[in-house]
Motif scaffolding. Structure first.
Motif, PDB file in Angstrom:
ATOM      1  N   ILE A 169      -5.148   2.001  -9.878  1.00 55.21           N
ATOM      2  CA  ILE A 169      -4.402   2.767 -10.888  1.00 55.21           C
ATOM      3  C   ILE A 169      -3.148   3.269 -10.181  1.00 55.21           C
ATOM      4  O   ILE A 169      -3.226   3.856  -9.081  1.00 55.21           O
ATOM      5  CB  ILE A 169      -5.230   3.938 -11.439  1.00 55.21           C
ATOM      6  N   MET A 170      -1.983   3.003 -10.768  1.00 60.56           N
ATOM      7  CA  MET A 170      -0.723   3.261 -10.075  1.00 60.56           C
ATOM      8  C   MET A 170       0.264   3.967 -10.995  1.00 60.56           C
ATOM      9  O   MET A 170       0.118   3.931 -12.230  1.00 60.56           O
ATOM     10  CB  MET A 170      -0.131   1.937  -9.587  1.00 60.56           C
ATOM     11  N   ASP A 171       1.261   4.551 -10.339  1.00 59.64           N
ATOM     12  CA  ASP A 171       2.356   5.183 -11.067  1.00 59.64           C
ATOM     13  C   ASP A 171       3.346   4.108 -11.485  1.00 59.64           C
ATOM     14  O   ASP A 171       3.245   2.949 -11.083  1.00 59.64           O
ATOM     15  CB  ASP A 171       3.030   6.238 -10.173  1.00 59.64           C
ATOM     16  N   ARG A 172       4.293   4.477 -12.265  1.00 57.69           N
ATOM     17  CA  ARG A 172       5.303   3.520 -12.731  1.00 57.69           C
ATOM     18  C   ARG A 172       6.104   2.944 -11.557  1.00 57.69           C
ATOM     19  O   ARG A 172       6.673   1.864 -11.654  1.00 57.69           O
ATOM     20  CB  ARG A 172       6.254   4.221 -13.705  1.00 57.69           C
ATOM     21  N   ASP A 173       6.168   3.696 -10.442  1.00 55.08           N
ATOM     22  CA  ASP A 173       6.932   3.208  -9.284  1.00 55.08           C
ATOM     23  C   ASP A 173       6.049   2.464  -8.293  1.00 55.08           C
ATOM     24  O   ASP A 173       6.388   2.324  -7.133  1.00 55.08           O
ATOM     25  CB  ASP A 173       7.632   4.377  -8.597  1.00 55.08           C
ATOM     26  N   ARG A 174       4.854   1.979  -8.719  1.00 61.58           N
ATOM     27  CA  ARG A 174       3.917   1.172  -7.937  1.00 61.58           C
ATOM     28  C   ARG A 174       3.044   2.003  -6.985  1.00 61.58           C
ATOM     29  O   ARG A 174       2.224   1.449  -6.269  1.00 61.58           O
ATOM     30  CB  ARG A 174       4.645   0.100  -7.106  1.00 61.58           C
ATOM     31  N   THR A 175       3.238   3.355  -6.946  1.00 59.56           N
ATOM     32  CA  THR A 175       2.432   4.162  -6.026  1.00 59.56           C
ATOM     33  C   THR A 175       0.971   4.123  -6.451  1.00 59.56           C
ATOM     34  O   THR A 175       0.621   4.406  -7.602  1.00 59.56           O
ATOM     35  CB  THR A 175       2.934   5.608  -6.009  1.00 59.56           C
ATOM     36  N   ARG A 176       0.088   3.755  -5.499  1.00 59.08           N
ATOM     37  CA  ARG A 176      -1.325   3.600  -5.814  1.00 59.08           C
ATOM     38  C   ARG A 176      -2.013   4.960  -5.864  1.00 59.08           C
ATOM     39  O   ARG A 176      -1.902   5.766  -4.929  1.00 59.08           O
ATOM     40  CB  ARG A 176      -2.023   2.731  -4.767  1.00 59.08           C
ATOM     41  N   TYR A 177      -2.730   5.201  -6.964  1.00 55.86           N
ATOM     42  CA  TYR A 177      -3.605   6.368  -7.048  1.00 55.86           C
ATOM     43  C   TYR A 177      -5.006   6.016  -6.544  1.00 55.86           C
ATOM     44  O   TYR A 177      -5.726   6.900  -6.055  1.00 55.86           O
ATOM     45  CB  TYR A 177      -3.698   6.871  -8.479  1.00 55.86           C
TER      46      TYR A 177
END
Length: 563
Positions: free
Chosen positions: A103-111
């Protein structure tokens, strides 16, 4: 039908060519292996494609479920999404049996990530369609290696993409799953090969049995040699199958039986062919026969027939069922004609011998009377003997005027006197010169009189009648005796089928062969032969008269073919 000896090319044991059955078995086995291998590979490739398609559908379904999960949509909006979503994602990974959930943010950062060291780092993969609000499935190489992954956008209440969820399964996992199906495919392939090989073996065994283990080249040579032998035989050859169909014959048989050329014939049932009656009965019966004489309209055939069985080198096996019959035919027409002429000459010679013996006895009587000085009695005896012979001669010279028959009857009269029989001869009408073949007339008359003498000798009256009449351009010959009579049914059988004199003796007192000769002569002359019993046998021969003489009144030479 078995031809002894091999006509096919020979080969040493080490270089013996494979039989047709062995070649077919190997070819079928190779074909089964190729087909099973191709089907197995095709099944594997299809299963692999289906597995990837199923995996893509499954990860897309899981990703869409997570993207619409209120817990996930709420968690991505908090200040620390990782703390809420990482444990949740790991639980789903274990439960749904996928390799990763990111699950990631719009800027590809992985949660979330299966490897905690990758948390906070950028997601590797395509996200353009997800940012635009569309789901997508792709095959991509990420941190865990090549994988099939689905990327689905997460929307807030206003419909804005706030985050994305990616669910994937690595290709290594797919390969392991697919490899697990290989043993099953191999088992199915091996079972198909075994069944196909077993079927091929059964077919090859049957083929080996019916081809007797010959190879294609040997079969071709056998066919060429046997076909040449079939059509080069001077004897007729006929093959009839177990169902009564005439399946094969050679050129000589076609000529003897009046069949169409062998090259134009198709297998036909015996009952549908215009064959001589007794020959057709023999072929249809399937019985074995050796040198049976069968009379046709213009031929005398000697037929032998045997059962056709498949040869088998293993003598321990029980005999195989008959596949039909093989019959050989020999033409004895010319030999029979010569036999008839010989019989006629024999009849004449016996008659002349009897006449000579009678004249010798009378000459001895005359000489003795003269030596005793009884010249007058000797003269009366000589004049009376001469008048009796002259009377019989004059009767035929003045009526039938056939010198051969006249000579025959004079001799037969002496023969009858010698045997103590009473021969009563009568004649009426005029027989045109050259209207009948003299040799056939002698055959008919001589044999019928011989039969009558044999029959009358066993009776008390011991009498034989011979009548010759020319009426309405026909010569009617009636020979009767005082014997026990005949069985008309047995005679009809003898007229249809020639028999040996020994065989005929058991039917009508030894008349069989003579009557066969009589029938042949009567048919050559275009006449008819009838028989009846009225206290004794009565044979009636009716012969049409035809003028065969030339303009000078000289009888032309008659060839055997014309007879």
């Amino acid at each position: 039908m078995r031809f002894h000896g091999s006509v096919a090319p020979t080969a040493t044991a080490s270089h013996r060519p494979r039989s047709l059955a062995a070649r077919l078995f190997l070819a079928q086995l190779v074909l089964v292996v190729i087909v099973c291998g191709a089907l197995s590979i095709t099944s594997y490739v299809t299963a692999r494609a289906d597995a990837r398609q199923a995996t893509a559908s499954r990860v897309l379904s899981i990703a869409e479920t997570l993207a619409n999960d209120p817990y996930v949509t709420n968690a991505v909006g908090t200040a620390d999404p990782t703390s809420a979503l990482q444990p949740y994602a790991l639980t789903v990974i274990a439960t749904a049996k996928v390799d990763f959930i990111t699950i990631m943010d719009r800027d590809r950062t992985r949660y979330t990530h299966p490897n905690s060291e990758q948390l906070g780092k950028p997601y590797i993969g395509s996200i353009d369609e997800a940012l635009e609000g569309r789901s997508q499935v792709e095959q991509y190489e990420g941190t865990l290696g090549p994988s099939v992954r689905a990327i689905v956008p997460i929307f807030d209440e206003s419909g804005t993409v706030t985050a994305m969820v990616s669910v994937g399964v690595t290709l290594e996992t797919l390969s392991i799953t697919q490899a697990a199906a290989i043993p099953e495919l191999l088992i199915i392939a091996l079972a198909a090969i075994a069944l196909g090989g077993l079927g091929s073996w059964a077919v090859s065994r049957y083929l080996r049995r019916v081809t007797l283990g010959y190879g294609p080249e040997q079969l071709r040579s056998l066919f060429a040699f046997y076909d040449s032998a079939l059509h080069s035989l001077r004897e007729g050859l006929v093959l009839v199958d177990a169902q009564g169909n005439l399946v094969l014959y050679n050129d000589q048989a076609a000529d003897l039986l009046g069949l169409p050329p062998a090259s134009e014939f198709t297998p036909t049932h015996i009952s549908q062919l215009d064959l001589p009656e007794t020959a057709a009965q023999l072929f249809a019966s399937g019985r074995c026969a050796t040198d049976e004489i069968h009379l046709t309209h213009d031929r005398v055939l000697v037929i032998s027939q045997q059962q056709a069985t498949q040869p088998d080198a293993d003598i321990r096996r029980p005999p195989r069922a008959s596949m039909g019959t093989v019959a050989t035919l020999r033409d004895r027409t010319e030999i029979q004609a010569l036999t008839g002429e010989l019989q006629s000459m024999k009849t004449l010679s016996e008659a002349l011998r009897a006449q000579t013996h009678e004249h010798a006895n009378r000459l001895h009587t005359l000489a003795t009377l003269i030596e005793l000085g009884r010249e007058r009695e000797a003269l009366d005896f000589a004049v009376k003997d001469q008048s009796d012979a002259q009377r019989l001669t004059d009767e035929f010279v003045q009526s039938l005027d056939e010198p051969f028959i006249t000579a025959l009857l004079i001799g037969k009269a002496a023969q009858a006197h010698e045997r103590g029989l009473k021969l009563q001869i009568s004649a009426a009408g005029e027989l045109p010169a050259g209207s009948l073949d003299a040799r056939d007339l002698v055959t008919v008359t001589g044999n019928l009189l011989d039969n009558a003498f044999d029959a009358a000798a066993s009776s008390d009256e011991r009498r034989v009648w011979a009548d010759f009449s020319v009426i309405d351009s026909e010569l009617i010959i009636v020979i009767a005796d005082s014997g026990p009579g005949v069985d008309a049914g047995a005679l009809n059988e003898l007229f249809r089928l020639g028999r040996s004199s020994k065989d005929a003796a058991s039917h009508v007192g030894g008349r069989g062969l003579g009557l066969a000769l009589v029938r042949q002569a009567v048919e050559r002359l275009g006449g008819t032969l009838d028989v009846e019993s009225d206290g004794g046998a009565i044979f009636t021969v009716t012969l049409p008269l035809t003028d065969h003489s030339d303009d000078n009144g000289v009888e032309p030479e008659v060839t055997p073919d014309e007879r």
